[in-house]
Design a protein around this motif. Structure first.
Motif, PDB file in Angstrom:
ATOM      1  N   ILE A  63     -57.124 -91.303  91.025  1.00  0.00           N
ATOM      2  CA  ILE A  63     -55.948 -92.091  90.395  1.00  0.00           C
ATOM      3  C   ILE A  63     -54.812 -91.437  90.620  1.00  0.00           C
ATOM      4  N   SER A  64     -53.752 -91.781  91.639  1.00  0.00           N
ATOM      5  CA  SER A  64     -52.593 -90.928  91.711  1.00  0.00           C
ATOM      6  C   SER A  64     -51.794 -90.904  90.490  1.00  0.00           C
TER       7      SER A  64
ATOM      8  N   GLU B   5     -48.194 -96.221  85.949  1.00  0.00           N
ATOM      9  CA  GLU B   5     -48.151 -97.435  85.875  1.00  0.00           C
ATOM     10  C   GLU B   5     -49.334 -98.154  85.021  1.00  0.00           C
TER      11      GLU B   5
ATOM     12  N   GLU C  93     -48.785 -91.753  90.256  1.00  0.00           N
ATOM     13  CA  GLU C  93     -48.005 -93.053  90.308  1.00  0.00           C
ATOM     14  C   GLU C  93     -48.699 -94.278  89.607  1.00  0.00           C
ATOM     15  N   GLU C  94     -50.068 -94.017  89.966  1.00  0.00           N
ATOM     16  CA  GLU C  94     -50.965 -95.107  89.375  1.00  0.00           C
ATOM     17  C   GLU C  94     -51.178 -94.837  87.935  1.00  0.00           C
TER      18      GLU C  94
END
Length: 202
Positions: A73-74, A80, A76-77
């Motif tokens: 999971i990045s 979010e 950025e993710e």
């Protein structure tokens, strides 16, 4: 144990904010100092607002913490996912963020400790292989210097030596990558702590 120079090929720039003082380990092959346990206090200054928070069921935050701890999971993710949880009902409070951080920290710290144990074991095997390579080179030199060298046997040893050197080189490249992984876990943990702390300060 001794290590050949290219075992230390990893270049570590800067000092991770997660490192505490640690002792030198002669079996540790990575450039960065070995620290078996990270300090949560370095990253997370907050404490639960009430004693009852320690008894709060973890089900509300465990799923989110598990997601944040996944390397696939990045960031950025992860951001979010945190935004979605923060805007949900009920809204997350400081105790929730405390619980999330504690869970993520435990997961990544445990994963990092297991990885470092594996790196040490891997490096010891490399050191033994390096000793075997040195012994075979010395054996070849001694046999070649004999009055009547057995070239057939020398050829066999050289073939075995060539195979071992290729294995050693390939494993050294893997070890270089493995040495980077604890640092990546530390950076991820620090970044997630910053995300969580920013929401407490909002």
């Amino acid at each position: 144990m001794k290590f050949l120079p290219h075992l230390l090929a990893i270049v570590f720039t800067g000092v991770s904010p997660l490192y505490a003082a640690g002792s030198h380990d002669p079996d540790w092959p990575c450039v960065q100092r070995r620290v078996d346990t990270l300090s949560a206090a370095v990253m997370w200054p907050y404490q639960p607002e009430s004693q009852a928070a320690k008894e709060k069921p973890a089900a509300a935050t465990a799923e989110l913490a598990q997601l944040l701890a996944l390397r696939r999971i990045s960031l950025e993710e992860a951001e979010e996912a945190l935004d979605e949880a923060a805007n949900g009902t009920p809204a997350l409070d400081r105790d929730d963020y405390n619980a999330i951080f504690a869970d993520v920290f435990e997961r990544l710290n445990q994963r990092r400790s297991l990885l470092m144990t594996g790196i040490t074991r891997y490096a010891r095997n490399q050191a033994r292989l390096a000793d075997e390579i040195d012994t075979m080179r010395n054996q070849i030199a001694t046999m070649t210097a004999a009055e009547s060298p057995d070239f057939d046997q020398i050829d066999q040893i050289e073939a075995d030596l060539d195979w071992r050197e290729r294995v050693f080189h390939d494993r050294a490249l893997s070890l270089t990558y493995a040495c980077e992984t604890p640092v990546l876990l530390e950076k991820r943990l620090y970044a997630i702590a910053q995300m969580l702390a920013a929401r407490i300060n909002d």
